[in-house]
Design an enzyme around this catalytic site. Structure first.
Site, PDB file in Angstrom:
ATOM      1  N   ARG A 142     -75.851  26.008 -40.795  1.00  0.00           N
ATOM      2  CA  ARG A 142     -74.820  25.886 -41.809  1.00  0.00           C
ATOM      3  C   ARG A 142     -75.281  26.622 -43.071  1.00  0.00           C
ATOM      4  O   ARG A 142     -76.471  26.852 -43.250  1.00  0.00           O
ATOM      5  CB  ARG A 142     -74.558  24.415 -42.153  1.00  0.00           C
ATOM      6  N   LYS A 167     -76.664  18.214 -42.049  1.00  0.00           N
ATOM      7  CA  LYS A 167     -75.533  17.406 -42.488  1.00  0.00           C
ATOM      8  C   LYS A 167     -75.784  15.943 -42.163  1.00  0.00           C
ATOM      9  O   LYS A 167     -76.202  15.602 -41.067  1.00  0.00           O
ATOM     10  CB  LYS A 167     -74.255  17.890 -41.778  1.00  0.00           C
ATOM     11  N   HIS A 235     -69.981  30.749 -41.956  1.00  0.00           N
ATOM     12  CA  HIS A 235     -69.645  29.716 -40.977  1.00  0.00           C
ATOM     13  C   HIS A 235     -69.023  30.330 -39.726  1.00  0.00           C
ATOM     14  O   HIS A 235     -69.116  29.752 -38.640  1.00  0.00           O
ATOM     15  CB  HIS A 235     -68.699  28.684 -41.593  1.00  0.00           C
ATOM     16  N   ARG A 238     -71.673  30.906 -37.280  1.00  0.00           N
ATOM     17  CA  ARG A 238     -72.042  29.655 -36.599  1.00  0.00           C
ATOM     18  C   ARG A 238     -71.041  29.350 -35.484  1.00  0.00           C
ATOM     19  O   ARG A 238     -71.436  28.972 -34.372  1.00  0.00           O
ATOM     20  CB  ARG A 238     -72.083  28.531 -37.637  1.00  0.00           C
ATOM     21  N   HIS A 261     -74.967  18.500 -34.245  1.00  0.00           N
ATOM     22  CA  HIS A 261     -73.861  17.550 -34.318  1.00  0.00           C
ATOM     23  C   HIS A 261     -74.238  16.172 -33.782  1.00  0.00           C
ATOM     24  O   HIS A 261     -73.471  15.241 -33.896  1.00  0.00           O
ATOM     25  CB  HIS A 261     -72.662  18.082 -33.520  1.00  0.00           C
ATOM     26  N   TYR A 270     -85.570  21.473 -27.919  1.00  0.00           N
ATOM     27  CA  TYR A 270     -86.213  22.652 -27.350  1.00  0.00           C
ATOM     28  C   TYR A 270     -86.427  22.492 -25.852  1.00  0.00           C
ATOM     29  O   TYR A 270     -86.294  23.439 -25.083  1.00  0.00           O
ATOM     30  CB  TYR A 270     -87.554  22.888 -28.050  1.00  0.00           C
TER      31      TYR A 270
END
Length: 284
Positions: A142, A167, A235, A238, A261, A270
């Site tokens: 982001r 976020k 964005h 992204r 998210h 990973y």
């Protein structure tokens, strides 16, 4: 207003972004000032009246009315505010729960094709520009995450980039493809020029942390050298990497992890993302 100040503190504790922490309480403040009432006195009709007022109010900065997005921010703020009031027992009935509001129409997200992404990379004039593309496209960060990125957050030996404060204050690790790692490493070794003890990964002309607006300007400069006519933002990069990963066979759950998210331990990401499914990045 004490209620607004307490609401702001509540959002801070929940880990909302700085933008939301400043914006949402201001929306609530505007509403309470409009009604000239305290939260305990608010009824559904007061909110409906305020909503109609926003629909009719002229825009003070330009011609026309308020944008759907601006109005929706106020609705969202009031929903959070009264849900919080109800949760802590300050009100017995949520006045906004019985109301329906028009959903804002949103423009379709601009998605770049792999050919267009390749064109962006080929139009870069220095390592810094490639590094910016690799942060926002190759790593899917982001805008705010790119701004906060520090040199110590990139582990070249383990092919990982750590997002320390995503976020909602979520942390995650992003796997680096060989090409992305090469772009970031070239910038770090050949062009990064920090002033003093500056920790930022991408620095500006005076050796300080690069701002979000500067990142936008860098992307704009790259875009102007291409034949791409789309309106592209950070964005959009992204969104593009998310689309490309899905097209390459990565599941929705994995892409959500990649984009941050979901809340997972950073090292789990990973091990779950197959490097072979990032092959597209190695052909840029």
């Amino acid at each position: 207003m004490k209620e607004v100040t307490a609401f702001k503190t509540h959002l801070e504790r929940l880990g909302y972004s700085k933008t939301s922490i400043n914006m949402l309480p201001n929306c609530v403040k505007s509403f309470l000032e409009f009604t000239n009432k305290e939260a305990l006195q608010i009824q559904s009709k007061d909110i409906a009246h305020f909503y109609n007022h926003l629909q009719e109010r002229p825009n003070q900065r330009k011609s026309g009315g308020l944008s759907e997005s601006y109005i929706n921010h106020h609705v969202y703020a009031l929903k959070l505010f009264f849900a919080w009031q109800e949760e802590k027992g300050a009100i017995t009935e949520n006045p906004i729960s019985s109301l329906d509001f028009k959903s804002p129409t949103s423009k379709p997200r601009e998605i770049l094709t792999l050919t267009e992404i390749k064109e962006l990379y080929e139009s870069c004039e220095n390592h810094k520009e490639r590094a910016v593309l690799s942060i926002y496209y190759g790593c899917g960060l982001r805008r705010s995450e790119g701004e906060k990125l520090n040199l110590k957050d990139i582990h070249f030996r383990s092919n990982l980039l750590y997002v320390r404060e995503g976020k909602g204050s979520k942390r995650r690790a992003v796997p680096l493809s060989e090409k992305v790692k090469e772009d970031l490493k070239n910038y770090a070794l050949k062009e990064r020029n920090p002033k003093g003890e500056e920790s930022a990964f991408i620095t500006n002309k005076i050796g300080k942390r690069t701002s979000g607006n500067s990142y936008n300007n860098i992307l704009k400069a790259i875009l102007e050298r291409t034949g791409i006519k789309k309106e592209i933002t950070l964005h959009c990069l992204r969104h593009s990497i998310a689309t490309h990963l899905l097209e390459s066979g990565l599941s929705v759950e994995y892409v959500r992890d990649f984009l941050g998210h979901r809340h997972l331990e950073s090292t789990q990401i990973y091990t779950r993302i197959n490097k072979k499914q990032l092959w597209n990045l190695n052909n840029i």
